[in-house]
Design a protein around this motif. Structure first.
Motif, PDB file in Angstrom:
ATOM      1  N   ARG A   1       0.837  -1.209   0.000  1.00 54.89           N
ATOM      2  CA  ARG A   1       0.000   0.000   0.000  1.00 54.89           C
ATOM      3  C   ARG A   1       0.870   1.257   0.000  1.00 54.89           C
ATOM      4  NH1 ARG A   1      -5.488  -1.024   1.369  1.00 54.89           N
ATOM      5  NH2 ARG A   1      -5.730  -3.101   2.214  1.00 54.89           N
ATOM      6  N   GLU A   2       1.958   1.235   0.766  1.00 50.57           N
ATOM      7  CA  GLU A   2       2.853   2.381   0.809  1.00 50.57           C
ATOM      8  C   GLU A   2       3.551   2.583  -0.535  1.00 50.57           C
ATOM      9  OE1 GLU A   2       4.849   5.712   2.388  1.00 50.57           O
ATOM     10  OE2 GLU A   2       3.001   4.676   2.910  1.00 50.57           O
ATOM     11  N   ILE A   3       3.950   1.503  -1.187  1.00 51.56           N
ATOM     12  CA  ILE A   3       4.559   1.617  -2.514  1.00 51.56           C
ATOM     13  C   ILE A   3       3.564   2.211  -3.506  1.00 51.56           C
ATOM     14  CG2 ILE A   3       5.431   0.295  -4.487  1.00 51.56           C
ATOM     15  CD1 ILE A   3       6.736  -1.595  -2.390  1.00 51.56           C
ATOM     16  N   GLU A   4       2.312   1.737  -3.486  1.00 45.48           N
ATOM     17  CA  GLU A   4       1.276   2.302  -4.355  1.00 45.48           C
ATOM     18  C   GLU A   4       1.100   3.791  -4.085  1.00 45.48           C
ATOM     19  OE1 GLU A   4      -2.410   0.211  -4.008  1.00 45.48           O
ATOM     20  OE2 GLU A   4      -1.641  -1.573  -4.996  1.00 45.48           O
ATOM     21  N   ARG A   5       1.053   4.170  -2.793  1.00 42.36           N
ATOM     22  CA  ARG A   5       0.872   5.572  -2.429  1.00 42.36           C
ATOM     23  C   ARG A   5       2.027   6.419  -2.956  1.00 42.36           C
ATOM     24  NH1 ARG A   5       2.812   9.228   0.396  1.00 42.36           N
ATOM     25  NH2 ARG A   5       4.350   7.927   1.418  1.00 42.36           N
TER      26      ARG A   5
ATOM     27  N   MET B   1       4.100   5.739  -5.475  1.00 46.46           N
ATOM     28  CA  MET B   1       4.080   5.790  -6.940  1.00 46.46           C
ATOM     29  C   MET B   1       3.024   6.781  -7.430  1.00 46.46           C
ATOM     30  SD  MET B   1       6.461   4.014  -8.241  1.00 46.46           S
ATOM     31  CE  MET B   1       5.910   3.904  -9.924  1.00 46.46           C
ATOM     32  N   ASN B   2       1.856   6.754  -6.802  1.00 48.99           N
ATOM     33  CA  ASN B   2       0.805   7.694  -7.180  1.00 48.99           C
ATOM     34  C   ASN B   2       1.257   9.131  -6.926  1.00 48.99           C
ATOM     35  OD1 ASN B   2      -0.956   5.698  -8.003  1.00 48.99           O
ATOM     36  ND2 ASN B   2      -1.952   5.562  -6.012  1.00 48.99           N
ATOM     37  N   GLU B   3       1.917   9.346  -5.809  1.00 46.52           N
ATOM     38  CA  GLU B   3       2.411  10.682  -5.471  1.00 46.52           C
ATOM     39  C   GLU B   3       3.463  11.149  -6.473  1.00 46.52           C
ATOM     40  OE1 GLU B   3       5.006  11.924  -1.824  1.00 46.52           O
ATOM     41  OE2 GLU B   3       2.912  11.676  -1.172  1.00 46.52           O
ATOM     42  N   MET B   4       4.368  10.261  -6.860  1.00 50.21           N
ATOM     43  CA  MET B   4       5.425  10.620  -7.820  1.00 50.21           C
ATOM     44  C   MET B   4       4.872  10.903  -9.215  1.00 50.21           C
ATOM     45  SD  MET B   4       8.721   8.198  -6.908  1.00 50.21           S
ATOM     46  CE  MET B   4       8.265   7.105  -8.200  1.00 50.21           C
ATOM     47  N   MET B   5       3.849  10.156  -9.622  1.00 50.18           N
ATOM     48  CA  MET B   5       3.327  10.269 -10.986  1.00 50.18           C
ATOM     49  C   MET B   5       2.330  11.414 -11.139  1.00 50.18           C
ATOM     50  SD  MET B   5       5.030   8.025 -12.555  1.00 50.18           S
ATOM     51  CE  MET B   5       4.207   7.869 -14.111  1.00 50.18           C
ATOM     52  N   GLY B   6       1.835  11.955 -10.070  1.00 53.84           N
ATOM     53  CA  GLY B   6       0.905  13.082 -10.158  1.00 53.84           C
ATOM     54  C   GLY B   6      -0.528  12.666  -9.961  1.00 53.84           C
ATOM     55  N   GLU B   7      -1.402  13.666  -9.985  1.00 52.32           N
ATOM     56  CA  GLU B   7      -2.817  13.457  -9.682  1.00 52.32           C
ATOM     57  C   GLU B   7      -3.551  12.614 -10.703  1.00 52.32           C
ATOM     58  OE1 GLU B   7      -4.726  17.175  -9.125  1.00 52.32           O
ATOM     59  OE2 GLU B   7      -3.309  17.851  -7.641  1.00 52.32           O
ATOM     60  N   ASP B   8      -3.133  12.645 -11.975  1.00 52.58           N
ATOM     61  CA  ASP B   8      -3.864  11.944 -13.025  1.00 52.58           C
ATOM     62  C   ASP B   8      -3.524  10.464 -13.101  1.00 52.58           C
ATOM     63  OD1 ASP B   8      -5.050  14.325 -13.713  1.00 52.58           O
ATOM     64  OD2 ASP B   8      -3.547  14.804 -15.224  1.00 52.58           O
ATOM     65  N   PHE B   9      -2.614   9.995 -12.263  1.00 56.36           N
ATOM     66  CA  PHE B   9      -2.165   8.609 -12.316  1.00 56.36           C
ATOM     67  C   PHE B   9      -2.646   7.877 -11.079  1.00 56.36           C
ATOM     68  CE2 PHE B   9       0.913   5.264 -11.392  1.00 56.36           C
ATOM     69  CZ  PHE B   9       0.943   4.604 -12.600  1.00 56.36           C
ATOM     70  N   ASP B  10      -3.171   6.665 -11.261  1.00 56.79           N
ATOM     71  CA  ASP B  10      -3.577   5.838 -10.132  1.00 56.79           C
ATOM     72  C   ASP B  10      -3.049   4.434 -10.353  1.00 56.79           C
ATOM     73  OD1 ASP B  10      -4.697   4.621  -7.965  1.00 56.79           O
ATOM     74  OD2 ASP B  10      -6.773   4.856  -8.619  1.00 56.79           O
ATOM     75  N   MET B  11      -2.042   4.055  -9.578  1.00 57.84           N
ATOM     76  CA  MET B  11      -1.431   2.740  -9.714  1.00 57.84           C
ATOM     77  C   MET B  11      -2.244   1.659  -9.016  1.00 57.84           C
ATOM     78  SD  MET B  11       2.332   1.626  -8.550  1.00 57.84           S
ATOM     79  CE  MET B  11       2.612  -0.095  -8.216  1.00 57.84           C
TER      80      MET B  11
END
Length: 134
Positions: free
Chosen positions: A15-19, A21-31
């Protein structure tokens, strides 16, 4: 020492890795990969199976490891936004819903399964039509 009753001891880590990755990729990305059946409505392949989603200008490709599963035991469904992979063997059951990064044409899907690796390719769908207000 208190026993941890969760099924997946690595759940918090993923869950932390997903969070992150989402933070790094920006608002339009949801891993986020939806997982059915665990607390909070999430489960599925977990740490046993690896799922990758690749996007090009024209296609979306999903690659999933399904070790020990026969090709005839794989069931795929897509509604244009989510790909559902259901598979089973005598030892394992897989039920995974993968949210796709963009709208796809579900009727364009092709799938191959070789040596425990499932690959599904879908053409990107048409963008929504603009509607003029009169």
């Amino acid at each position: 020492m208190r026993r941890d009753d969760r099924d997946d001891p690595f759940d918090d880590l993923f869950r932390e890795i997903e969070r992150m990755m989402n933070e790094m990729m920006g608002e339009d990305f949801d891993m986020h990969v939806e997982r059915e059946g665990t607390p909070g409505g999430e489960t599925g392949f977990g740490t046993e199976t690896h799922v990758d989603v690749h996007e090009t200008d024209e296609t979306v490709r999903v690659i999933a490891d399904l070790p020990g599963v026969e090709k005839d035991d794989i069931d795929l469904k897509c509604d244009g936004e989510v790909l559902t992979i259901s598979a089973g063997s005598d030892h394992r059951e897989y039920d995974e819903r993968v949210r796709l990064p963009t709208q796809v044409d579900e009727h364009s899907a092709t799938a191959t399964y070789n040596n425990g690796v499932l690959e599904v390719q879908l053409d990107k769908g048409e963008d929504s039509a603009d509607i003029d207000v009169q």
